[in-house]
Design a protein around this motif. Sequence first.
Motif, PDB file in Angstrom:
ATOM      1  N   ARG A  40      47.776  39.588  46.324  1.00 11.37           N
ATOM      2  CA  ARG A  40      48.427  40.587  47.176  1.00 11.37           C
ATOM      3  C   ARG A  40      49.859  40.848  46.708  1.00 11.37           C
ATOM      4  NH1 ARG A  40      45.971  38.574  53.036  1.00 11.37           N
ATOM      5  NH2 ARG A  40      43.994  39.699  52.852  1.00 11.37           N
ATOM      6  N   CYS A  43      50.075  43.285  43.881  1.00 12.26           N
ATOM      7  CA  CYS A  43      49.942  44.699  44.239  1.00 12.26           C
ATOM      8  C   CYS A  43      51.307  45.378  44.361  1.00 12.26           C
ATOM      9  CB  CYS A  43      49.207  44.839  45.572  1.00 12.26           C
ATOM     10  SG  CYS A  43      47.501  44.292  45.558  1.00 12.26           S
ATOM     11  N   ASP A  44      52.320  44.608  44.769  1.00  9.45           N
ATOM     12  CA  ASP A  44      53.643  45.171  45.031  1.00  9.45           C
ATOM     13  C   ASP A  44      54.612  44.986  43.873  1.00  9.45           C
ATOM     14  OD1 ASP A  44      52.800  45.834  47.648  1.00  9.45           O
ATOM     15  OD2 ASP A  44      53.224  43.792  48.325  1.00  9.45           O
ATOM     16  N   THR A  93      39.894  41.267  47.716  1.00  3.36           N
ATOM     17  CA  THR A  93      41.238  41.523  47.186  1.00  3.36           C
ATOM     18  C   THR A  93      41.211  41.589  45.667  1.00  3.36           C
ATOM     19  OG1 THR A  93      42.246  40.400  49.081  1.00  3.36           O
ATOM     20  CG2 THR A  93      43.618  40.693  47.130  1.00  3.36           C
ATOM     21  N   LEU A  97      41.823  45.066  43.560  1.00  4.92           N
ATOM     22  CA  LEU A  97      43.217  44.991  43.140  1.00  4.92           C
ATOM     23  C   LEU A  97      43.601  46.228  42.323  1.00  4.92           C
ATOM     24  CD1 LEU A  97      45.491  42.729  43.286  1.00  4.92           C
ATOM     25  CD2 LEU A  97      44.975  42.368  40.865  1.00  4.92           C
ATOM     26  N   PRO A  98      44.715  46.894  42.638  1.00  3.67           N
ATOM     27  CA  PRO A  98      45.113  48.088  41.874  1.00  3.67           C
ATOM     28  C   PRO A  98      45.795  47.735  40.556  1.00  3.67           C
ATOM     29  CG  PRO A  98      46.667  47.696  43.647  1.00  3.67           C
ATOM     30  CD  PRO A  98      45.570  46.666  43.810  1.00  3.67           C
ATOM     31  N   ARG A  99      45.286  46.738  39.891  1.00  6.86           N
ATOM     32  CA  ARG A  99      45.701  46.341  38.549  1.00  6.86           C
ATOM     33  C   ARG A  99      44.437  45.914  37.808  1.00  6.86           C
ATOM     34  NH1 ARG A  99      49.549  47.859  40.859  1.00  6.86           N
ATOM     35  NH2 ARG A  99      51.676  47.034  40.929  1.00  6.86           N
TER      36      ARG A  99
END
Length: 262
Positions: A40, A43-44, A93, A97-99
């Motif tokens: 998580r 993500c940031d 997750t 995951l946006p990676r």
Amino acid sequence: MAEPLLIEHAGPALRLRMNRPHLHNAFDPALIAALTAALRAACDDTAVRVVVLEGEGPSFSAGADLQWMRGMAAASEDENRADALALARLMRTLDELPRPTIARVHGPAFGGGVGLVACCDIAIGTPQARFGLTESRLGLLPAVISPYVIDAIGPRQARRWFATAETFDATTALQVGLLHQVVDAAALDAAVAAQVDLLCRAAPHATALAKVLVRDAAGRDDAPARDRANADLIARLRVSPEGQEGIGAFLEKRPPAWAARG
């Protein structure tokens, strides 16, 4: 006590190394929570372009921790459901995951460890890697990880491996689609680095949206509802007579009753 997860920033790659080598990186609540939190956080973090998941010691991950399993065998169905949902959140997750993610599979992966491999966008293993979805030997099923494993290997293959609990080697994992590449152990880091390089040459937003495109094109159903249904299933199985016998036999290192009859 050692941290269950080692986190290393290596340029654009975030390396997450499961750090329970004496237990073959088996899951317990602490490792599940640490992995979920680290993913998580990634993500940031705009500096993270790729996440590499790996294991310390001889194994990638042996799935459920023996002591954790012992505790859950004595827990209620509601407690088992909450426990299963925590693992479901980890898998979801990782999968969403946006990676881009890479599984570096240097050794055996069983149960939930196979789920982690299946959730990663790219999976590279060595000939020393072995795999197994062995839950049916315990009167259970790989319910929580099933969406990701089925996505990786397809329904036809999943029917076999879920039911028989056979173990299989890296060559078979490559053939069925669980692994994308098998390389000698000495070449593993170079193979992972090559994929990191390729991913970093691609546009960040495009690589993040690639898995969204595939997921939408595949027409997946309501993911949260599916997680809840799978958590309900594994909770029921764990507290069922067959599940209790299978887990008890495993912990007591004896054949389960159905094996004695077979």
